[in-house]
Design a protein around this motif. Structure first.
Motif, short mmCIF file in Angstrom:
data_model
loop_
_atom_site.label_atom_id
_atom_site.label_comp_id
_atom_site.label_asym_id
_atom_site.label_seq_id
_atom_site.Cartn_x
_atom_site.Cartn_y
_atom_site.Cartn_z
N HIS A 384 0.76 -1.20 -0.04
CA HIS A 384 -0.29 -0.05 -0.16
C HIS A 384 0.99 1.15 0.05
O HIS A 384 0.52 2.31 -0.70
CB HIS A 384 -0.99 -0.12 1.07
N TYR A 385 1.83 1.09 0.76
CA TYR A 385 2.95 2.33 0.95
C TYR A 385 3.55 2.43 -0.43
O TYR A 385 3.86 3.59 -0.96
CB TYR A 385 3.90 2.13 2.01
N SER A 386 3.99 1.33 -1.14
CA SER A 386 4.65 1.56 -2.47
C SER A 386 3.65 2.20 -3.39
O SER A 386 4.27 3.08 -4.24
CB SER A 386 4.91 0.03 -2.80
N THR A 387 2.33 1.74 -3.20
CA THR A 387 1.34 2.29 -4.47
C THR A 387 1.22 4.00 -4.06
O THR A 387 1.14 4.69 -4.73
CB THR A 387 0.07 1.80 -4.46
N THR A 388 1.24 4.34 -2.73
CA THR A 388 1.03 5.68 -2.23
C THR A 388 2.23 6.54 -2.85
O THR A 388 2.01 7.40 -3.40
CB THR A 388 0.85 5.67 -0.76
N ILE A 389 3.40 5.93 -2.60
CA ILE A 389 4.80 6.69 -3.23
C ILE A 389 4.85 6.64 -4.54
O ILE A 389 5.20 7.73 -5.12
CB ILE A 389 5.95 5.89 -2.25
N PHE A 390 4.16 5.66 -5.24
CA PHE A 390 4.13 5.50 -6.85
C PHE A 390 3.26 6.75 -7.18
O PHE A 390 3.79 7.51 -8.11
CB PHE A 390 3.51 4.40 -7.11
N ARG A 391 2.26 7.23 -6.31
CA ARG A 391 1.59 8.47 -6.96
C ARG A 391 2.13 9.71 -6.59
O ARG A 391 2.18 10.53 -7.50
CB ARG A 391 0.05 8.38 -6.13
N TRP A 392 2.93 9.65 -5.42
CA TRP A 392 3.66 10.92 -5.23
C TRP A 392 4.64 10.93 -6.08
O TRP A 392 5.14 12.14 -6.43
CB TRP A 392 4.22 10.68 -3.83
N TYR A 393 5.37 10.08 -6.58
CA TYR A 393 6.40 10.14 -7.72
C TYR A 393 5.81 10.70 -8.98
O TYR A 393 6.24 11.42 -9.71
CB TYR A 393 7.12 8.80 -8.08
N GLU A 394 4.59 10.07 -9.36
CA GLU A 394 4.05 10.75 -10.60
C GLU A 394 3.58 12.21 -10.24
O GLU A 394 3.85 12.85 -11.28
CB GLU A 394 2.70 10.02 -10.90
N ASN A 395 3.19 12.54 -9.39
CA ASN A 395 2.70 13.91 -9.03
C ASN A 395 4.31 14.84 -9.22
O ASN A 395 4.29 15.89 -9.78
CB ASN A 395 2.27 14.22 -7.61
N TRP A 396 5.19 14.23 -8.44
CA TRP A 396 6.55 15.07 -8.35
C TRP A 396 7.14 15.24 -9.84
O TRP A 396 7.37 16.38 -10.17
CB TRP A 396 7.55 14.19 -7.64
N MET A 397 6.89 14.38 -10.73
CA MET A 397 7.40 14.30 -12.09
C MET A 397 6.74 15.23 -12.77
O MET A 397 6.96 16.30 -13.59
CB MET A 397 7.68 13.11 -12.62
N LYS A 398 5.31 15.41 -12.48
CA LYS A 398 4.46 16.23 -13.30
C LYS A 398 4.66 17.62 -13.12
O LYS A 398 4.37 18.62 -13.88
CB LYS A 398 2.89 16.05 -12.96
#
Length: 456
Positions: A384-398
């Motif tokens: 669950h944490y991996s998926t949460t951070i995955f979303r954070w990474y997407e936001n950061w790159m955008k």
């Protein structure tokens, strides 16, 4: 930018088992720690009475040297298969002559890589997450002398000390950087802890996952109108406000000035400012009163190993005899690999300095029971944490251009590496996060209250 929108959980194209605990010898370590001071005694013709002083003084340097050598020479337990098998230069553009020797199959130490990447001495030829997925092709996980120096001169002293001033400086330097900085990856809810996946056959948004986490926490502690709740390490106050909307009177605690202002602003927006009081204070200065619900989500790591038991006793004293304590805490796995420790040292230096109370689960359970708590339930949320951070990474790159414009390339790259690598680390179990529900271990405590909640 790579389009990750079709993935719910970050895919794992090249899973590899690295070198770690299975090939590590504690016996050899203890032997080295005993014989090095003994050899020093003979070489410099010192008195036998100085042996214990030498052993104590050389313990940490010998420990570091032993791990550097072990990380270089030990072999992985399982063959590292399925990698693309490409040379270093297919992944990295090295711009400094000092690092030009890292080419072909001569892999670069991961710490040397990220330090040079932050300093713009190395560029990537692809997306950071995709590059790190194939890291065993181009990186080694041997410790460097720089890491040993950091461990001895910063990590060890900070772990032993954890003064109020140290904790305040570290937290405020981190969380008062700017709300915009955090908003660019956390999104509008401003929650810096793991969300919860609800289903695997549909891609969920970060906000859906965080909303589910808030509801899960409130369900696990059975938040009711009239509850008196304490939220230790409340961050930007999202859980405090959420619980207040359910009728609880909530005191939030944070050392972040920006977080305090943001959280009270959100309480006013939600119309629950009379039920929310966010204090900008050290956890050691929380007013001595009683609460029937206490939550602590990913803040206890900053308490430190040596002060953890004192912290838990403080929580127990503030908790009503029929109250519930909810602890969400991150930690490394017991069956460690050197990669896990490399990531931990990076985090301690650049992202969460002072968060040394991030040990395996058995240590946390032992501490809770020693402090007089009974564990009602424990759940592991690593994926669950991996998926949460995955979303954070997407936001950061955008938001790359905004970050660089306001904070510079270095800060962008540090968080780019942090979020991409942490997505992998949490997914593969190197580190994870636990949700623990506990209460005072008293004969009179009503344990039947958890039965209905378990069946919902």
């Amino acid at each position: 930018m790579t389009d990750y929108s079709k993935h719910h959980v970050a895919p794992a194209p090249y899973p590899v088992e690295g070198i770690g605990f299975s090939s590590f010898s504690n016996t050899k370590l203890y032997l080295a720690m005993a014989t090095v001071p003994l050899a020093t005694l003979f070489i410099f013709d010192l008195a036998w009475s100085s042996y214990l002083f030498l052993a104590a003084g050389l313990a940490i340097p010998v420990f570091c040297a032993f791990n550097i050598i072990s990380s270089f020479y030990n072999a992985p337990e399982r063959p590292q298969k399925s990698l693309p098998g490409l040379p270093v230069e297919d992944y990295l553009t090295i711009k400094t002559d000092a690092l030009k020797s890292y080419k072909g199959r001569n892999k670069i130490p991961i710490a040397t890589f990220f330090e040079a990447y932050f300093d713009e001495q190395i560029d990537l030829k692809g997306d950071m997450l995709e590059t790190l997925e194939a890291r065993y092709d181009w990186a080694s996980f041997t410790f460097t002398l720089g890491q040993a120096a950091f461990f001895i001169t910063q990590w060890v002293p900070e772990t032993l000390w954890h003064s109020r001033k140290q904790d305040e400086d570290q937290v405020r330097n981190h969380y008062d950087r700017g709300d915009d900085f955090y908003n660019w990856f956390l999104g509008p809810m401003m929650i810096y802890t793991s969300g919860i996946i609800g289903q695997t056959n549909k891609r969920e948004s970060l906000e859906e996952m965080q909303e589910r986490k808030l509801e899960t926490v409130c369900r696990k502690i059975n938040v009711q109108p009239g509850d008196k709740m304490l939220d230790i390490g409340c961050g930007w106050g999202t859980l405090s406000v959420h619980a207040a909307k359910k009728g609880a009177t909530v005191t939030g605690v944070t050392l972040g000035r920006n977080q305090t202002e943001w959280g009270m602003g959100k309480a006013r927006e939600a119309g629950v400012e009379k039920n929310v009081n966010i204090l900008c204070t050290d956890y050691r200065d929380i007013p001595k009163t009683k609460y029937n619900k206490i939550t602590c989500l990913e803040m206890a790591e900053h308490v430190g190993i040596l002060r953890f038991q004192t912290f838990l006793h403080q929580v127990r004293e503030m908790l009503e005899d029929d109250g519930i304590f909810f602890l969400q805490i991150a930690g490394l796995r017991r069956a460690w690999q050197y990669e896990d420790l490399q990531w931990g040292l990076f985090m301690a230096k650049y992202v969460f300095p002072g968060a040394d109370a991030s040990p395996p689960l058995n240590w946390v359970m032992e501490q809770l029971e020693r402090a007089g708590f009974e564990i009602e339930s424990c759940e592991t949320l690593g994926v669950h944490y991996s998926t949460t951070i995955f979303r954070w990474y997407e936001n950061w790159m955008k938001n790359k251009e905004k970050v660089i414009e306001n904070y510079g390339v270095r800060w962008f790259r540090i968080w780019e590496f942090f979020l991409a690598y942490s997505t992998i680390i949490a997914r593969q179990g190197s580190a994870t996060v636990y949700q623990i529900v506990a209460h005072k271990n008293l004969n009179a405590f009503d344990r039947t209250q958890f039965i209905d909640r378990r069946t919902r």
